[in-house]
Design a protein around this motif. Structure first.
Motif, PDB file in Angstrom:
ATOM      1  N   MET A  66     -45.146  -3.007 -23.896  1.00 29.42           N
ATOM      2  CA  MET A  66     -46.026  -2.020 -24.492  1.00 29.42           C
ATOM      3  C   MET A  66     -47.120  -2.755 -25.254  1.00 29.42           C
ATOM      4  O   MET A  66     -46.884  -3.764 -25.885  1.00 29.42           O
ATOM      5  CB  MET A  66     -45.222  -1.130 -25.448  1.00 29.42           C
ATOM      6  N   SER A  67     -48.330  -2.219 -25.209  1.00 28.78           N
ATOM      7  CA  SER A  67     -49.461  -2.850 -25.872  1.00 28.78           C
ATOM      8  C   SER A  67     -49.447  -2.539 -27.367  1.00 28.78           C
ATOM      9  O   SER A  67     -48.819  -1.576 -27.813  1.00 28.78           O
ATOM     10  CB  SER A  67     -50.769  -2.357 -25.261  1.00 28.78           C
ATOM     11  N   LEU A  68     -50.163  -3.349 -28.122  1.00 26.28           N
ATOM     12  CA  LEU A  68     -50.279  -3.106 -29.558  1.00 26.28           C
ATOM     13  C   LEU A  68     -50.914  -1.745 -29.808  1.00 26.28           C
ATOM     14  O   LEU A  68     -50.486  -1.009 -30.698  1.00 26.28           O
ATOM     15  CB  LEU A  68     -51.093  -4.217 -30.230  1.00 26.28           C
ATOM     16  N   GLY A  69     -51.910  -1.380 -29.006  1.00 20.85           N
ATOM     17  CA  GLY A  69     -52.552  -0.078 -29.164  1.00 20.85           C
ATOM     18  C   GLY A  69     -51.553   1.061 -29.038  1.00 20.85           C
ATOM     19  O   GLY A  69     -51.548   1.996 -29.845  1.00 20.85           O
ATOM     20  N   ASN A  70     -50.688   0.987 -28.018  1.00 21.52           N
ATOM     21  CA  ASN A  70     -49.654   2.013 -27.851  1.00 21.52           C
ATOM     22  C   ASN A  70     -48.697   2.026 -29.037  1.00 21.52           C
ATOM     23  O   ASN A  70     -48.273   3.092 -29.492  1.00 21.52           O
ATOM     24  CB  ASN A  70     -48.863   1.782 -26.562  1.00 21.52           C
ATOM     25  N   SER A  71     -48.356   0.844 -29.521  1.00 21.11           N
ATOM     26  CA  SER A  71     -47.467   0.757 -30.681  1.00 21.11           C
ATOM     27  C   SER A  71     -48.100   1.421 -31.898  1.00 21.11           C
ATOM     28  O   SER A  71     -47.433   2.171 -32.616  1.00 21.11           O
ATOM     29  CB  SER A  71     -47.144  -0.711 -31.008  1.00 21.11           C
ATOM     30  N   LEU A  72     -49.379   1.166 -32.110  1.00 17.67           N
ATOM     31  CA  LEU A  72     -50.079   1.768 -33.242  1.00 17.67           C
ATOM     32  C   LEU A  72     -50.153   3.290 -33.089  1.00 17.67           C
ATOM     33  O   LEU A  72     -49.931   4.031 -34.050  1.00 17.67           O
ATOM     34  CB  LEU A  72     -51.484   1.184 -33.373  1.00 17.67           C
ATOM     35  N   PHE A  73     -50.449   3.745 -31.884  1.00 16.74           N
ATOM     36  CA  PHE A  73     -50.515   5.183 -31.617  1.00 16.74           C
ATOM     37  C   PHE A  73     -49.163   5.839 -31.891  1.00 16.74           C
ATOM     38  O   PHE A  73     -49.072   6.848 -32.600  1.00 16.74           O
ATOM     39  CB  PHE A  73     -50.951   5.422 -30.168  1.00 16.74           C
ATOM     40  N   ASN A  74     -48.092   5.271 -31.328  1.00 14.08           N
ATOM     41  CA  ASN A  74     -46.757   5.855 -31.497  1.00 14.08           C
ATOM     42  C   ASN A  74     -46.295   5.824 -32.950  1.00 14.08           C
ATOM     43  O   ASN A  74     -45.672   6.771 -33.425  1.00 14.08           O
ATOM     44  CB  ASN A  74     -45.749   5.158 -30.589  1.00 14.08           C
ATOM     45  N   ALA A  75     -46.594   4.740 -33.649  1.00 14.85           N
ATOM     46  CA  ALA A  75     -46.212   4.649 -35.062  1.00 14.85           C
ATOM     47  C   ALA A  75     -46.954   5.707 -35.883  1.00 14.85           C
ATOM     48  O   ALA A  75     -46.369   6.348 -36.764  1.00 14.85           O
ATOM     49  CB  ALA A  75     -46.500   3.243 -35.598  1.00 14.85           C
ATOM     50  N   ARG A  76     -48.223   5.896 -35.583  1.00 15.43           N
ATOM     51  CA  ARG A  76     -48.987   6.921 -36.303  1.00 15.43           C
ATOM     52  C   ARG A  76     -48.437   8.310 -36.009  1.00 15.43           C
ATOM     53  O   ARG A  76     -48.225   9.119 -36.910  1.00 15.43           O
ATOM     54  CB  ARG A  76     -50.478   6.858 -35.921  1.00 15.43           C
ATOM     55  N   LYS A  77     -48.177   8.587 -34.744  1.00  9.78           N
ATOM     56  CA  LYS A  77     -47.630   9.897 -34.370  1.00  9.78           C
ATOM     57  C   LYS A  77     -46.291  10.135 -35.053  1.00  9.78           C
ATOM     58  O   LYS A  77     -46.025  11.228 -35.550  1.00  9.78           O
ATOM     59  CB  LYS A  77     -47.472   9.998 -32.844  1.00  9.78           C
ATOM     60  N   LYS A  78     -45.451   9.099 -35.089  1.00  8.26           N
ATOM     61  CA  LYS A  78     -44.138   9.219 -35.721  1.00  8.26           C
ATOM     62  C   LYS A  78     -44.280   9.522 -37.207  1.00  8.26           C
ATOM     63  O   LYS A  78     -43.483  10.251 -37.783  1.00  8.26           O
ATOM     64  CB  LYS A  78     -43.341   7.928 -35.505  1.00  8.26           C
ATOM     65  N   SER A  79     -45.323   8.979 -37.814  1.00  9.25           N
ATOM     66  CA  SER A  79     -45.539   9.205 -39.248  1.00  9.25           C
ATOM     67  C   SER A  79     -46.127  10.595 -39.511  1.00  9.25           C
ATOM     68  O   SER A  79     -46.204  11.032 -40.659  1.00  9.25           O
ATOM     69  CB  SER A  79     -46.464   8.138 -39.825  1.00  9.25           C
ATOM     70  N   GLY A  80     -46.586  11.272 -38.454  1.00  5.84           N
ATOM     71  CA  GLY A  80     -47.143  12.620 -38.602  1.00  5.84           C
ATOM     72  C   GLY A  80     -48.562  12.650 -39.132  1.00  5.84           C
ATOM     73  O   GLY A  80     -49.026  13.669 -39.630  1.00  5.84           O
ATOM     74  N   MET A  81     -49.256  11.538 -39.015  1.00  3.60           N
ATOM     75  CA  MET A  81     -50.621  11.461 -39.543  1.00  3.60           C
ATOM     76  C   MET A  81     -51.643  11.551 -38.416  1.00  3.60           C
ATOM     77  O   MET A  81     -51.385  11.146 -37.293  1.00  3.60           O
ATOM     78  CB  MET A  81     -50.818  10.147 -40.297  1.00  3.60           C
ATOM     79  N   SER A  82     -52.809  12.055 -38.758  1.00  2.80           N
ATOM     80  CA  SER A  82     -53.921  12.080 -37.808  1.00  2.80           C
ATOM     81  C   SER A  82     -54.694  10.768 -37.932  1.00  2.80           C
ATOM     82  O   SER A  82     -54.531  10.023 -38.901  1.00  2.80           O
ATOM     83  CB  SER A  82     -54.853  13.251 -38.114  1.00  2.80           C
ATOM     84  N   GLN A  83     -55.549  10.513 -36.956  1.00  3.87           N
ATOM     85  CA  GLN A  83     -56.402   9.333 -37.043  1.00  3.87           C
ATOM     86  C   GLN A  83     -57.275   9.404 -38.287  1.00  3.87           C
ATOM     87  O   GLN A  83     -57.509   8.384 -38.953  1.00  3.87           O
ATOM     88  CB  GLN A  83     -57.276   9.198 -35.793  1.00  3.87           C
ATOM     89  N   GLU A  84     -57.747  10.600 -38.603  1.00  3.53           N
ATOM     90  CA  GLU A  84     -58.598  10.775 -39.774  1.00  3.53           C
ATOM     91  C   GLU A  84     -57.848  10.395 -41.060  1.00  3.53           C
ATOM     92  O   GLU A  84     -58.408   9.718 -41.934  1.00  3.53           O
ATOM     93  CB  GLU A  84     -59.096  12.227 -39.874  1.00  3.53           C
ATOM     94  N   GLU A  85     -56.606  10.841 -41.175  1.00  3.53           N
ATOM     95  CA  GLU A  85     -55.821  10.539 -42.377  1.00  3.53           C
ATOM     96  C   GLU A  85     -55.584   9.036 -42.520  1.00  3.53           C
ATOM     97  O   GLU A  85     -55.719   8.478 -43.615  1.00  3.53           O
ATOM     98  CB  GLU A  85     -54.468  11.261 -42.323  1.00  3.53           C
ATOM     99  N   VAL A  86     -55.251   8.385 -41.423  1.00  3.13           N
ATOM    100  CA  VAL A  86     -55.029   6.936 -41.456  1.00  3.13           C
ATOM    101  C   VAL A  86     -56.315   6.222 -41.826  1.00  3.13           C
ATOM    102  O   VAL A  86     -56.324   5.328 -42.686  1.00  3.13           O
ATOM    103  CB  VAL A  86     -54.469   6.426 -40.109  1.00  3.13           C
ATOM    104  N   ALA A  87     -57.406   6.629 -41.196  1.00  2.00           N
ATOM    105  CA  ALA A  87     -58.707   6.001 -41.478  1.00  2.00           C
ATOM    106  C   ALA A  87     -59.056   6.125 -42.951  1.00  2.00           C
ATOM    107  O   ALA A  87     -59.500   5.153 -43.578  1.00  2.00           O
ATOM    108  CB  ALA A  87     -59.785   6.653 -40.610  1.00  2.00           C
ATOM    109  N   GLU A  88     -58.850   7.313 -43.509  1.00  5.56           N
ATOM    110  CA  GLU A  88     -59.156   7.537 -44.920  1.00  5.56           C
ATOM    111  C   GLU A  88     -58.303   6.645 -45.818  1.00  5.56           C
ATOM    112  O   GLU A  88     -58.808   6.051 -46.771  1.00  5.56           O
ATOM    113  CB  GLU A  88     -58.922   9.005 -45.257  1.00  5.56           C
ATOM    114  N   ARG A  89     -57.020   6.545 -45.508  1.00  7.94           N
ATOM    115  CA  ARG A  89     -56.110   5.740 -46.336  1.00  7.94           C
ATOM    116  C   ARG A  89     -56.442   4.251 -46.262  1.00  7.94           C
ATOM    117  O   ARG A  89     -56.200   3.514 -47.213  1.00  7.94           O
ATOM    118  CB  ARG A  89     -54.659   5.952 -45.903  1.00  7.94           C
TER     119      ARG A  89
END
Length: 150
Positions: free
Chosen positions: A1-24
């Motif tokens: 699995m690529s790092l991008g997929n890992s980042l996507f899945n980890a974010r989804k698991k955390s229940g956050m949107s891209q916007e929320e992560v970007a802001e944080r």
């Protein structure tokens, strides 16, 4: 699995949107998108912030596997009482039928004696409890099976 997929899945698991992560993290949503698509990579500082945000180590973040993480969480949340009620041979037997049929073919008693000797040896030599001895012996067998005798 690529790092991008890992980042996507980890974010989804955390229940956050891209916007929320970007802001944080103090970056743009497009930056998060590019990381998740594998177009760019976060630097080490941002990676550390991501791992903290997602409650993962850096190693876990790099190799994040959503299915594996969910299985681990189920195991962690399952009480000992519930685990004792599970017929593990039956459950695993669905995937590995040998677990439901070997009893008619294998002289299990002779193996039980040898395995008990090994368990007793671990308890005496290292002062392990019954459960710890079992887990150590199980881990040794798994390492042999995986070919990674350490």
């Amino acid at each position: 699995m690529s790092l991008g997929n890992s980042l996507f899945n980890a974010r989804k698991k955390s229940g956050m949107s891209q916007e929320e992560v970007a802001e944080r993290l103090g970056v743009s949503r497009q930056t998060i998108s590019k990381w998740e698509l594998g177009e760019t990579l976060p630097d080490i500082r941002q990676s550390k912030k991501l791992s903290t945000l997602y409650h993962l180590t850096l190693d876990e973040l790099i190799d994040f596997d959503l299915e594996l993480k969910e299985i681990e969480e189920v195991i962690e949340k399952t009480s000992e009482e519930k685990q004792k009620k599970i017929d593990w041979a039956k459950v695993w037997g669905k995937r590995y039928p040998i677990l439901t049929t070997y009893q008619d073919q294998v002289d299990a008693e002779s193996y039980k004696v040898k395995l008990q000797e090994m368990l007793d040896s671990l308890k005496v030599k290292y002062g392990y409890s019954n459960e710890d001895s079992f887990l150590v012996l199980k881990d040794i067998l798994a390492r042999i099976w995986n070919g990674s005798q350490r």
